[in-house]
Design a protein around this motif. Structure first.
Motif, short mmCIF file in Angstrom:
data_model
loop_
_atom_site.label_atom_id
_atom_site.label_comp_id
_atom_site.label_asym_id
_atom_site.label_seq_id
_atom_site.Cartn_x
_atom_site.Cartn_y
_atom_site.Cartn_z
N SER A 71 -25.04 -26.07 61.98
CA SER A 71 -23.91 -27.00 62.18
C SER A 71 -24.05 -28.22 61.29
O SER A 71 -23.07 -28.68 60.71
CB SER A 71 -23.84 -27.44 63.64
OG SER A 71 -23.62 -26.35 64.47
N LEU A 72 -25.26 -28.74 61.18
CA LEU A 72 -25.49 -29.90 60.32
C LEU A 72 -25.20 -29.57 58.86
O LEU A 72 -24.56 -30.35 58.15
CB LEU A 72 -26.92 -30.39 60.49
CG LEU A 72 -27.30 -31.60 59.65
CD1 LEU A 72 -26.52 -32.83 60.09
CD2 LEU A 72 -28.80 -31.86 59.73
N CYS A 73 -25.64 -28.40 58.40
CA CYS A 73 -25.37 -27.99 57.02
C CYS A 73 -23.87 -27.86 56.78
O CYS A 73 -23.35 -28.31 55.75
CB CYS A 73 -26.07 -26.68 56.70
SG CYS A 73 -27.84 -26.80 56.55
N LEU A 94 -21.64 -30.16 54.26
CA LEU A 94 -20.86 -29.52 53.21
C LEU A 94 -19.39 -29.88 53.32
O LEU A 94 -18.72 -30.12 52.32
CB LEU A 94 -21.05 -28.00 53.29
CG LEU A 94 -20.54 -27.18 52.12
CD1 LEU A 94 -21.20 -27.60 50.82
CD2 LEU A 94 -20.78 -25.71 52.36
N ALA A 95 -18.87 -29.97 54.54
CA ALA A 95 -17.47 -30.34 54.73
C ALA A 95 -17.22 -31.80 54.35
O ALA A 95 -16.19 -32.13 53.78
CB ALA A 95 -17.05 -30.09 56.17
N ILE A 96 -18.17 -32.67 54.66
CA ILE A 96 -17.99 -34.09 54.36
C ILE A 96 -18.08 -34.36 52.87
O ILE A 96 -17.26 -35.08 52.30
CB ILE A 96 -19.03 -34.94 55.13
CG1 ILE A 96 -18.71 -34.94 56.61
CG2 ILE A 96 -19.08 -36.36 54.60
CD1 ILE A 96 -19.78 -35.61 57.46
N PHE A 97 -19.08 -33.77 52.23
CA PHE A 97 -19.33 -34.09 50.83
C PHE A 97 -18.67 -33.12 49.86
O PHE A 97 -19.00 -33.11 48.68
CB PHE A 97 -20.84 -34.15 50.56
CG PHE A 97 -21.50 -35.28 51.29
CD1 PHE A 97 -21.17 -36.59 51.02
CD2 PHE A 97 -22.44 -35.02 52.27
CE1 PHE A 97 -21.76 -37.63 51.70
CE2 PHE A 97 -23.05 -36.06 52.96
CZ PHE A 97 -22.71 -37.36 52.67
N ALA A 152 -27.87 -22.15 47.03
CA ALA A 152 -28.98 -22.67 47.84
C ALA A 152 -28.68 -22.54 49.33
O ALA A 152 -29.55 -22.12 50.11
CB ALA A 152 -29.25 -24.13 47.49
N VAL A 153 -27.46 -22.88 49.74
CA VAL A 153 -27.09 -22.76 51.15
C VAL A 153 -27.13 -21.30 51.60
O VAL A 153 -27.64 -20.98 52.67
CB VAL A 153 -25.70 -23.38 51.40
CG1 VAL A 153 -25.16 -23.03 52.76
CG2 VAL A 153 -25.76 -24.89 51.23
N LEU A 154 -26.63 -20.39 50.75
CA LEU A 154 -26.65 -18.97 51.10
C LEU A 154 -28.08 -18.44 51.19
O LEU A 154 -28.38 -17.62 52.06
CB LEU A 154 -25.82 -18.17 50.10
CG LEU A 154 -24.31 -18.38 50.18
CD1 LEU A 154 -23.61 -17.60 49.07
CD2 LEU A 154 -23.77 -17.99 51.53
N ILE A 210 -13.45 -25.88 53.32
CA ILE A 210 -13.17 -24.81 54.27
C ILE A 210 -14.45 -24.02 54.56
O ILE A 210 -14.72 -23.67 55.71
CB ILE A 210 -12.06 -23.89 53.73
CG1 ILE A 210 -10.75 -24.67 53.65
CG2 ILE A 210 -11.89 -22.65 54.60
CD1 ILE A 210 -9.62 -23.94 52.98
N LEU A 211 -15.26 -23.77 53.53
CA LEU A 211 -16.53 -23.09 53.74
C LEU A 211 -17.43 -23.91 54.65
O LEU A 211 -18.08 -23.37 55.55
CB LEU A 211 -17.21 -22.82 52.40
CG LEU A 211 -18.58 -22.17 52.46
CD1 LEU A 211 -18.47 -20.76 52.99
CD2 LEU A 211 -19.24 -22.19 51.10
N GLY A 212 -17.47 -25.21 54.44
CA GLY A 212 -18.27 -26.09 55.29
C GLY A 212 -17.80 -26.07 56.73
O GLY A 212 -18.62 -26.03 57.66
N LEU A 213 -16.50 -26.08 56.94
CA LEU A 213 -15.97 -26.03 58.30
C LEU A 213 -16.26 -24.68 58.96
O LEU A 213 -16.55 -24.63 60.16
CB LEU A 213 -14.47 -26.31 58.29
CG LEU A 213 -14.07 -27.75 57.92
CD1 LEU A 213 -12.56 -27.87 57.82
CD2 LEU A 213 -14.64 -28.73 58.92
#
Length: 145
Positions: free
Chosen positions: A54-56, A60-63, A126-128, A3-6
């Motif tokens: 968007s790529l990140c 994140l949503a895929i993996f 890391a993403v944040l 959900i965070l990835g989306l």
């Protein structure tokens, strides 16, 4: 995590769309409009940043399912000390039979959990941090215009 990835994906798409619709022309003499190189550069940076965000989010949503795999909850084999699944009857490393007893299952639930379970937390931090750096750079770049 999915959900965070989306959500990150949606934010990146919105950011890219807003950059695409940005007006880069300025009013010149006699009512004419001309393109401003600085505004064009800002639009280009917004498109690149929106694509990156968007790529990140997409990655994140895929993996997200890979981060929750059963590999994170493993116990040590009592004979060779290699990590194996708690449901295993035979060790894949040394070939010895692993008996299930209540003490092993309690240890598997408490102390013997693989310490790599903090990996999703490190990924989120890391993403944040990346988004914080990007946000600060955007704020600084907006101050110059």
């Amino acid at each position: 995590m999915r959900i965070l990835g989306l959500m990150i994906l949606v934010v990146g798409i919105i950011f890219a769309i807003s950059a695409f619709t940005m007006d880069v022309s300025v009013l010149a003499g006699n009512g004419y409009r001309v393109n401003n190189i600085g505004l064009m550069s800002t639009r280009q940076n917004g498109i690149i940043l929106g694509g990156f965000i968007s790529l990140c989010g997409l990655l994140l949503a895929i993996f997200a399912d890979k981060l929750k795999s059963s590999d994170l909850k493993q116990v040590k084999c009592p004979f060779c000390a290699e990590r194996i699944s708690p449901e295993a009857i035979k060790c894949k490393h040394c070939g010895s039979n692993v008996e299930k007893n209540p003490l092993t299952e309690i240890a598997a639930g408490n102390d013997e959990v693989n310490h790599d379970s903090s990996y999703p937390i490190y990924l989120l931090v890391a993403v944040l941090c990346i988004f914080a750096v990007i946000g600060v750079s955007l704020i600084i770049s907006r101050m110059h215009y």
